[in-house]
Design a protein around this motif. Structure first.
Motif, PDB file in Angstrom:
ATOM      1  N   VAL A   1      -4.543  33.773   7.439  1.00  0.00           N
ATOM      2  CA  VAL A   1      -3.846  33.735   6.674  1.00  0.00           C
ATOM      3  C   VAL A   1      -2.523  32.759   7.449  1.00  0.00           C
ATOM      4  N   GLU A   2      -1.768  32.394   6.884  1.00  0.00           N
ATOM      5  CA  GLU A   2      -0.720  31.089   8.685  1.00  0.00           C
ATOM      6  C   GLU A   2      -0.496  30.055   7.721  1.00  0.00           C
TER       7      GLU A   2
ATOM      8  N   GLY B   1       0.068  34.119   0.555  1.00  0.00           N
ATOM      9  CA  GLY B   1      -0.889  34.836   0.062  1.00  0.00           C
ATOM     10  C   GLY B   1      -1.543  34.493  -1.220  1.00  0.00           C
TER      11      GLY B   1
ATOM     12  N   ALA C   1      -4.806  33.268  -0.452  1.00  0.00           N
ATOM     13  CA  ALA C   1      -5.669  33.621   0.261  1.00  0.00           C
ATOM     14  C   ALA C   1      -6.081  34.799  -1.024  1.00  0.00           C
TER      15      ALA C   1
ATOM     16  N   VAL D   1      -9.629  39.805   8.063  1.00  0.00           N
ATOM     17  CA  VAL D   1      -8.843  39.606   7.636  1.00  0.00           C
ATOM     18  C   VAL D   1      -7.038  40.210   9.187  1.00  0.00           C
TER      19      VAL D   1
ATOM     20  N   CYS E   1      -3.675  37.915   9.280  1.00  0.00           N
ATOM     21  CA  CYS E   1      -2.830  36.965   7.963  1.00  0.00           C
ATOM     22  C   CYS E   1      -1.583  37.664   9.367  1.00  0.00           C
TER      23      CYS E   1
ATOM     24  N   GLY F   1       2.220  38.605   4.138  1.00  0.00           N
ATOM     25  CA  GLY F   1       1.462  39.296   4.332  1.00  0.00           C
ATOM     26  C   GLY F   1       1.313  40.676   4.308  1.00  0.00           C
TER      27      GLY F   1
ATOM     28  N   VAL G   1      -0.554  40.785   1.232  1.00  0.00           N
ATOM     29  CA  VAL G   1      -2.871  40.447   1.299  1.00  0.00           C
ATOM     30  C   VAL G   1      -2.842  41.540   1.059  1.00  0.00           C
TER      31      VAL G   1
END
Length: 131
Positions: free
Chosen positions: A7-8, A34, A37, A49, A51, A60, A63
């Protein structure tokens, strides 16, 4: 094959990290924030994960909370390039349950070493509980 959700929000970094992970034989799916995600996590159920901490549309920490409540056996790596006082928040991620943190910029080797360590810890935990 170990499944990783990356996740970026930075598209170039997301693509570069996905290539690094794919070449290391990880099964990688990506999300830009997020909000995207969390449904993927629930459906795909990754082993790990990775993140970003600060993102528009679902940071983050959101998440991390979702992973902790729905996928407690999933390893979580929080990463951030924040500097100054905001950088201290990255350490808070560890206190809130992230298994590892990475400060940007980091090298591909640092990422892969972190993931290998977490994967080995997970295997050890499974072996211990099976005895």
């Amino acid at each position: 094959m170990t499944k990783i959700c990356l996740v970026e929000d930075d598209p170039d970094l997301r693509e570069n990290l996905a290539v690094v992970l794919g070449r290391a034989d990880y099964d990688v799916r990506t999300a830009s924030n997020g909000v995207h995600a969390i449904p993927m996590l629930l459906d795909w159920r990754p082993d790990m994960v990775v993140c970003d901490m600060l993102m528009p549309d679902g940071e983050g920490f959101e998440v991390l909370r979702s992973v902790q409540s729905t996928l407690p056996d999933t390893s979580f790596v929080m990463m951030s390039g924040a500097i100054g006082e905001v950088a201290d928040v990255l350490e808070a991620a560890r206190l809130l349950g992230a298994d590892a943190i990475l400060r940007k910029p980091f090298t591909p080797d640092e990422l892969l070493e972190t993931l290998a360590r977490l994967r080995n810890q997970a295997r050890t935990a499974v072996n211990v509980s099976a005895t």
